[in-house]
Every structure is written in structure tokens, then in C-alpha cells.
Design a protein around this motif. Structure first.
Motif, PDB file in Angstrom:
ATOM      1  N   HIS A 176       1.480 -14.537  -1.147  1.00 63.06           N
ATOM      2  CA  HIS A 176       2.730 -14.225  -0.442  1.00 63.06           C
ATOM      3  C   HIS A 176       2.720 -14.748   0.986  1.00 63.06           C
ATOM      4  CE1 HIS A 176       4.029 -10.781  -3.358  1.00 63.06           C
ATOM      5  NE2 HIS A 176       4.318 -11.983  -3.802  1.00 63.06           N
ATOM      6  N   ILE A 177       1.567 -14.666   1.634  1.00 64.69           N
ATOM      7  CA  ILE A 177       1.469 -15.200   3.009  1.00 64.69           C
ATOM      8  C   ILE A 177       1.560 -16.728   2.976  1.00 64.69           C
ATOM      9  CG2 ILE A 177      -0.116 -15.506   4.955  1.00 64.69           C
ATOM     10  CD1 ILE A 177      -0.976 -12.545   4.465  1.00 64.69           C
ATOM     11  N   ASP A 201       5.462 -13.253   3.270  1.00 66.54           N
ATOM     12  CA  ASP A 201       4.893 -12.184   4.077  1.00 66.54           C
ATOM     13  C   ASP A 201       4.237 -12.823   5.302  1.00 66.54           C
ATOM     14  OD1 ASP A 201       4.121  -9.690   4.887  1.00 66.54           O
ATOM     15  OD2 ASP A 201       2.819  -9.286   3.161  1.00 66.54           O
ATOM     16  N   TYR A 217      -2.889  -3.335   5.395  1.00 62.16           N
ATOM     17  CA  TYR A 217      -1.757  -2.463   5.062  1.00 62.16           C
ATOM     18  C   TYR A 217      -2.016  -1.081   5.627  1.00 62.16           C
ATOM     19  CZ  TYR A 217      -0.281  -6.025   1.670  1.00 62.16           C
ATOM     20  OH  TYR A 217       0.126  -7.185   1.063  1.00 62.16           O
ATOM     21  N   GLY A 223      -6.781  -9.021  -3.293  1.00 64.08           N
ATOM     22  CA  GLY A 223      -5.846  -9.544  -2.292  1.00 64.08           C
ATOM     23  C   GLY A 223      -5.231 -10.891  -2.635  1.00 64.08           C
ATOM     24  N   SER A 275      -2.521 -11.599  -4.484  1.00 65.34           N
ATOM     25  CA  SER A 275      -1.064 -11.632  -4.301  1.00 65.34           C
ATOM     26  C   SER A 275      -0.705 -11.645  -2.822  1.00 65.34           C
ATOM     27  CB  SER A 275      -0.407 -10.426  -4.976  1.00 65.34           C
ATOM     28  OG  SER A 275      -0.765 -10.391  -6.327  1.00 65.34           O
ATOM     29  N   THR A 276      -1.442 -10.881  -2.044  1.00 66.13           N
ATOM     30  CA  THR A 276      -1.199 -10.857  -0.598  1.00 66.13           C
ATOM     31  C   THR A 276      -1.386 -12.260  -0.018  1.00 66.13           C
ATOM     32  OG1 THR A 276      -1.944  -8.559  -0.473  1.00 66.13           O
ATOM     33  CG2 THR A 276      -1.967  -9.823   1.579  1.00 66.13           C
ATOM     34  N   LYS A 330      -4.934  -9.522   7.215  1.00 69.29           N
ATOM     35  CA  LYS A 330      -3.818  -8.660   6.786  1.00 69.29           C
ATOM     36  C   LYS A 330      -4.349  -7.275   6.440  1.00 69.29           C
ATOM     37  CE  LYS A 330       0.473  -7.875   5.546  1.00 69.29           C
ATOM     38  NZ  LYS A 330       1.611  -8.066   6.469  1.00 69.29           N
ATOM     39  N   VAL A 347      -7.104  -6.056   3.790  1.00 70.85           N
ATOM     40  CA  VAL A 347      -7.158  -6.906   2.595  1.00 70.85           C
ATOM     41  C   VAL A 347      -7.727  -8.288   2.917  1.00 70.85           C
ATOM     42  CG1 VAL A 347      -5.798  -7.901   0.724  1.00 70.85           C
ATOM     43  CG2 VAL A 347      -5.203  -5.659   1.618  1.00 70.85           C
TER      44      VAL A 347
END
Ligand code: ADP
Ligand code: ADP
Length: 225
Positions: free
Chosen positions: A52-53, A58, A13, A46, A48-49, A11, A23
């Protein structure tokens, strides 16, 4: 089979822009039923990323997400929402309970949204609240509860529809150590009883050490801590 599998997740951004931030760079993990796994990493790494995935909020640039043996790669929005509501529970650092509803109602609402009859939803909510020691607070609104009580209610809400996977982002981050301990104990018991797979992001190394397994997010990859 694993309750949750992430394989080779990437991922970035702002790709191609000067503020591009890569990230996740091939993050891989599998969560087993009945286990609590810690995900430890400094702020900005990373977590939270990744959560979320994993929770289908996400979409990764590359890699595979599997929930309950079902490959979600390439699934459409409807299917992702359906699987997220049924199979994933979220808990955040701040509880996000609905302020105008009682603790009991907050745990009933996700069940009613899934079509469970009211009496059943209420009985299940009562059981969940009792299992984490807040049965006597059922009729109170969130504002009348302590931070630890609010967080225990938030766990009950996340588990209301009996998800396969629980994802928590610093769930005890705003609690004092004794309260954090009590909330964590309640969570461990719930996981044991329900056979759920839990992934708990935390900076708290002492808390992480008490979980079944410790993972670290390092330069966009998941490694054993
Ligand atoms: P953590 O939860 O470990 O603090 P995050 O996953 O929130 O980490 O963020 C990881 C990195 O990605 C940080 O550098 C953050 O600034 C950046 N980031 C997160 N979300 C976005 C976004 N929507 N747009 C741009 N950058 C983001
Ligand atoms: P609903 O529409 O029934 O409120 P969703 O399917 O949108 O539920 O979301 C399911 C779960 O994902 C909820 O626990 C919600 O808190 C969480 N969620 C939804 N959107 C986001 C978001 N943008 N960031 C973080 N969590 C989210």
C-alpha cells in the motif's frame, strides 16, 4: 533508474497506544524494469502495508518512496492519485472485477477513465486478453469465468494503462496449483514484453523461486531471501 524505490520506510499502527504495532522498521528495496520480484513473508509481517505504501495508497511515518525516478515523499493527495493511476497497477487475491461488465469492458474502463478513445481502449484490451490466453472469454462477465481466467483478466486490467509498476498481493492465493501456474506464466510473459517492474507478495515458496529475485520481509526490514 529503478521503477520503484523504497528507502528506510517506517510504519507503526496505533502509535503510543497499548495496541501499538511497529510493522515496518527501515524497509528498503528497488525494483528494476522487466523483473518480477517475490516478496515472501508470513501473514501479519506487513506485506500489505508495504504494498500500500509502494502504491501510494498509504503514507509511511518515515522514509522515501520513488516511482519512475520521481520522489513522492511529501507529494499531495492529488499528485499521489495522479501518479498512482498512471504508474501503478494492483492485483489482489480476489479479482475485484466489476461483476456487471464483461471481461473486455473491465479492461477498457481504466483506459476510458484516463481519456483514451474507445476504439483504442478496446483494441488494447483485446491484445492484453489475447496475450494471457483469454481472448475467447472477452464477452463474458466475471461470474462466467473460472478463477484462473478471472485472475488473468485482473492482470490485464492492472496493466491496461501501461503502468511502470505492478503490485500484487497473493494474486494466485485462491487458485489450485495448475491454474496458479498458468496465471503466473502469463504474468511472467507480460512482464517480459512490457518491461514492467513487478512485486508479488506470496506465501508460495515454489512460485517465489521461479521469480527473478526473492526478497523477504523480516522484522520490518527487507532482506534477500
Ligand atoms: P500481511 O499483509 O503481511 O499479512 P499487514 O500489512 O496486513 O500484513 O499487517 C501487518 C500488521 O499490521 C498486522 O499485525 C496487522 O494486524 C497490523 N495492521 C495492518 N493494518 C492495520 C491498521 N489499519 N490498523 C492497525 N493495525 C493494522
Ligand atoms: P479509481 O478512483 O479510479 O477507482 P484509485 O485512484 O482510487 O482509482 O485507485 C487506483 C488503484 O488503487 C485501483 O486499482 C484500486 O483498486 C486501488 N485502491 C484504491 N483504494 C484502495 C484501498 N483503500 N485499498 C486497496 N486498494 C485500493
Amino acid at each position: 533508474e529503478a521503477a520503484l524505490e523504497l528507502e528506510g520506510i517506517e510504519k507503526t499502527y496505533n502509535a503510543g497506544r497499548e495496541n501499538e504495532v511497529q510493522v515496518l522498521r527501515g524497509a528498503t528495496l528497488a525494483l528494476e524494469r522487466g523483473q518480477v520480484t517475490a516478496l515472501v513473508a508470513p501473514s501479519g509481517a506487513g506485506k500489505s502495508t508495504l504494498l500500500h505504501i509502494a502504491g501510494l495508497l498509504d503514507v509511511p511515518d518515515a522514509g522515501r518512496v520513488g516511482i519512475g525516478g520521481r520522489d513522492m515523499t511529501g507529494a499531495g493527495d492529488r499528485e499521489r492519485t495522479r501518479v498512482r493511476r498512471r504508474d501503478v497497477g494492483f492485483v489482489y487475491q480476489f479479482h475485484h472485477l466489476l461483476p456487471e461488465f464483461s471481461a473486455l469492458e473491465n479492461v477498457m474502463l481504466p483506459q476510458l477513465a484516463e481519456g483514451r478513445p474507445k476504439a483504442e481502449a478496446e483494441a488494447r484490451a483485446q491484445d492484453l486478453l489475447a496475450s494471457v490466453g483469454v481472448a475467447d472469454r472477452a464477452e463474458h462477465r466475471p461470474a462466467a469465468l473460472s478463477g484462473g481466467e478471472q485472475q488473468r483478466v485482473a492482470f490485464c486490467r492492472a496493466l491496461a494503462n501501461a503502468p511502470r509498476v505492478l503490485l500484487a498481493d497473493e494474486p494466485t492465493g485462491n487458485l489450485d496449483p495448475a491454474t496458479s501456474d498458468r496465471v503466473f506464466g502469463a504474468l511472467m510473459q507480460l512482464v517480459r514484453e512490457t518491461g514492467l517492474a513487478a512485486l508479488i507478495a506470496t506465501h508460495n515458496l515454489e512460485l517465489a523461486a521461479r521469480m527473478d529475485r526473492q526478497l523477504r520481509l523480516d522484522e520490518g526490514r527487507v532482506i534477500a531471501a
